[in-house]
Scaffold this active site. Sequence first.
Site, PDB file in Angstrom:
ATOM      1  N   HIS A 235      19.830 -41.343  10.055  1.00 54.88           N
ATOM      2  CA  HIS A 235      19.584 -40.154   8.583  1.00 54.88           C
ATOM      3  C   HIS A 235      21.434 -40.877   8.082  1.00 54.88           C
ATOM      4  CE1 HIS A 235      17.124 -37.772   9.290  1.00 54.88           C
ATOM      5  NE2 HIS A 235      17.109 -37.165   7.825  1.00 54.88           N
ATOM      6  N   HIS A 350      22.781 -35.891  16.745  1.00 50.75           N
ATOM      7  CA  HIS A 350      22.920 -37.199  17.611  1.00 50.75           C
ATOM      8  C   HIS A 350      24.641 -36.936  18.030  1.00 50.75           C
ATOM      9  CE1 HIS A 350      19.733 -40.140  16.209  1.00 50.75           C
ATOM     10  NE2 HIS A 350      19.879 -38.663  15.160  1.00 50.75           N
TER      11      HIS A 350
END
Length: 380
Positions: A235, A350
């Site tokens: 992303h 993440h």
Amino acid sequence: MSSKWFNAIHLLVCPLTVLVGYLMNAYGYGAALQATLNKDGLVNAMLVKKGWFWTSLVGWWCIIRYRAVPGATGRDRRHIVQSFKRYAILTVWWYVFTQGIWFGVGPIMDLVFVYTGGHCHYDVFDDAGHVNEDFQGSVTRTNRALALIHNVLTLHGHHQEHRQQQLWDRSIGSIQGALQATQPKTPKNVTASAAAAINTFIHDQMHRWQGPLTTSAQCRRFGGHWAGGHDPSGHVFLATLMCMFLLGELRVFGRRALAHLYAQKWQLVRLVTRLFDTGPLWTWRRCGGGSMTCGARLWRAIVEPPVTCAAALLRLTRCIACDHPVIILLTLLVTWLWQLLLTAVASRFHTVREHMSGLLAAYIVTGLVYARDAAALRPV
């Protein structure tokens, strides 16, 4: 805007956006945003995951609209060719980093993950015998993954050896219990002692019948969970790549686009205000006079407003899309920066190091591309 200021914005806007997300988390302002995140939502599925398509569509329409116009000069045509070269390089980099290097070879981000010790996990049940909350990250994805695993195990159940039949029965029963339970995270028929054995059995069976699951796409397709290694944030990479591309190309045609927008600003203002002149109360007040019947007043107050509003909205949309697509480009740019901020805030998906690796991976190529063409990017 001077060239130096634009260079600074182009270079720093994405890292600063990520930094703002970290600061929001550090000072406790990110919790509200994290609660609204939905990886399976419509925005994520239709907009973010297809982000390079939308960026390509809007970016190229602006390039064509502001450069390939009647009377375009040789310099304009050279700018279009240069834009195509930059776009081709960025597209190839996006593909090899997130989609795949070649047939049967995973993307760079997956190769990094596997090289650092990651693999496709099937840790479905935790030590307490419950469905693992970290297995897929959401109830929707967990149920979908459990259904996929159940289908594979059921399809190949007759291939089990006698000594594995008991584990197969336990796995099928546990997954069915999780899928059918009102609270799918706490199935009653999974015990703590059997959880590890069931996870191992599911892992072995899925890798046996579905082949080596060496890419994140394969892992997701067959209900697994990508975990264990360094997973560069896709992303962050994609949002950064899209922002850098849009800002870089905006520098080429931005002055011309904004000058055109400024010259026709009052036309846009009239089209926008026209949308607010179509309400029933406003229309009713304009129906003054005693000659109009009550039925005619109702018709004009109830039927005409939505029709008039739709026509006004269509004219405004056509004006923006055909005459001023830079408005769409700027809106899309803000959208990608917002998604980048949300990704930085969503620390549960993440780590900071994975965010940084995704950011740097995007900067490696975009920085080289736009630094090399710095002279050609002088605003015109």
